[in-house]
Design an enzyme around this catalytic site. Sequence first.
Site, PDB file in Angstrom:
ATOM      1  CG  ASP A  27      -2.048   0.941   1.168  1.00 32.50           C
ATOM      2  OD1 ASP A  27      -1.805   2.150   0.944  1.00 32.50           O
ATOM      3  OD2 ASP A  27      -3.198   0.506   1.341  1.00 32.50           O
ATOM      4  CB  ILE A  28       1.205   4.299  -2.135  1.00 31.28           C
ATOM      5  CG1 ILE A  28      -0.261   4.508  -2.448  1.00 31.28           C
ATOM      6  CG2 ILE A  28       1.990   3.799  -3.319  1.00 31.28           C
ATOM      7  CD1 ILE A  28      -0.493   5.598  -3.485  1.00 31.28           C
ATOM      8  CD  GLU A  43      -7.886   5.514  -1.338  1.00 30.54           C
ATOM      9  OE1 GLU A  43      -7.691   5.291  -0.121  1.00 30.54           O
ATOM     10  OE2 GLU A  43      -6.985   5.869  -2.120  1.00 30.54           O
ATOM     11  CG  HIS A  85      -8.398  -3.762  -1.747  1.00 28.09           C
ATOM     12  ND1 HIS A  85      -9.391  -3.113  -2.448  1.00 28.09           N
ATOM     13  CD2 HIS A  85      -8.153  -3.001  -0.659  1.00 28.09           C
ATOM     14  CE1 HIS A  85      -9.726  -1.996  -1.828  1.00 28.09           C
ATOM     15  NE2 HIS A  85      -8.999  -1.896  -0.720  1.00 28.09           N
ATOM     16  CG  HIS A 121      -6.294  -2.879   3.638  1.00 26.46           C
ATOM     17  ND1 HIS A 121      -5.582  -1.738   3.307  1.00 26.46           N
ATOM     18  CD2 HIS A 121      -7.530  -2.693   3.122  1.00 26.46           C
ATOM     19  CE1 HIS A 121      -6.360  -0.912   2.637  1.00 26.46           C
ATOM     20  NE2 HIS A 121      -7.557  -1.464   2.510  1.00 26.46           N
TER      21      HIS A 121
HETATM   22  P1  5GP Z   1      -9.851   0.952   0.650  1.00 28.77           P
HETATM   23  O1  5GP Z   1     -10.441   0.955  -0.746  1.00 28.77           O
HETATM   24  O2  5GP Z   1      -9.763  -0.429   1.251  1.00 28.77           O
HETATM   25  O3  5GP Z   1     -10.557   1.922   1.559  1.00 28.77           O
HETATM   26  O4  5GP Z   1      -8.361   1.498   0.540  1.00 28.77           O
HETATM   27  C1  5GP Z   1      -7.613   1.396  -0.642  1.00 28.77           C
HETATM   28  C2  5GP Z   1      -6.128   1.400  -0.293  1.00 28.77           C
HETATM   29  O5  5GP Z   1      -5.432   1.463  -1.531  1.00 28.77           O
HETATM   30  C3  5GP Z   1      -5.672   2.581   0.562  1.00 28.77           C
HETATM   31  O6  5GP Z   1      -5.053   2.113   1.724  1.00 28.77           O
HETATM   32  C4  5GP Z   1      -4.711   3.340  -0.348  1.00 28.77           C
HETATM   33  O7  5GP Z   1      -3.585   3.861   0.327  1.00 28.77           O
HETATM   34  C5  5GP Z   1      -4.301   2.295  -1.374  1.00 28.77           C
HETATM   35  N1  5GP Z   1      -4.006   2.858  -2.682  1.00 28.77           N
HETATM   36  C6  5GP Z   1      -4.736   3.765  -3.360  1.00 28.77           C
HETATM   37  N2  5GP Z   1      -4.173   4.043  -4.563  1.00 28.77           N
HETATM   38  C7  5GP Z   1      -3.060   3.276  -4.616  1.00 28.77           C
HETATM   39  C8  5GP Z   1      -2.045   3.119  -5.615  1.00 28.77           C
HETATM   40  O8  5GP Z   1      -2.060   3.718  -6.696  1.00 28.77           O
HETATM   41  N3  5GP Z   1      -1.044   2.246  -5.333  1.00 28.77           N
HETATM   42  C9  5GP Z   1      -1.001   1.538  -4.153  1.00 28.77           C
HETATM   43  N4  5GP Z   1       0.021   0.708  -3.990  1.00 28.77           N
HETATM   44  N5  5GP Z   1      -1.938   1.665  -3.198  1.00 28.77           N
HETATM   45  C10 5GP Z   1      -2.957   2.524  -3.433  1.00 28.77           C
END
Ligand code: 5GP
Length: 134
Positions: free
Chosen positions: A29-30, A88, A93, A95
Amino acid sequence: MASIFTQIVEGNLPCHKICENDSFLAFLDINPIKPGHSLVIPKKEVDYLFDLEDDLYRGLMAFAKPVAEAIRAAVSCQRVGVIVAGYEVPHAHVHLIPTESMADFSFALARRASDPDLAKVAESIRQQLPRVQS
Ligand code: 5GP
């Protein structure tokens, strides 16, 4: 429009890859909550984790297991915690987050990491994979 994660799968966006096979990809995760915070995804773009067909769902979890073990071996932590959110990025996915306590289960702790730092931790996790898989 393809999800950010599909763009990563297709090589149109970079990532710090841990490992992949034909169906799944693990990468950092970035914005890690802790160094080593990784994402495990199916390459097939499906928004909601629990909409995955059963084989893909089980396969994703099986794929995540050695990744979690490698994270735990590479990064000092009590447990690798699992969060499924998806608010987001609309591409299923999981984590995998190195944790010391319940307090670490918080996206409020997430911070953008530098590319060199991500590259270093990705390499240390990759180095552990053959050991946990043997
Ligand atoms: P969620 O959708 O579970 O709320 O979070 C999505 C996760 O993807 C976040 O923790 C965010 O930091 C990560 N994320 C978003 N865009 C990118 C990206 O372009 N590259 C990577 N490696 N992680 C990403």
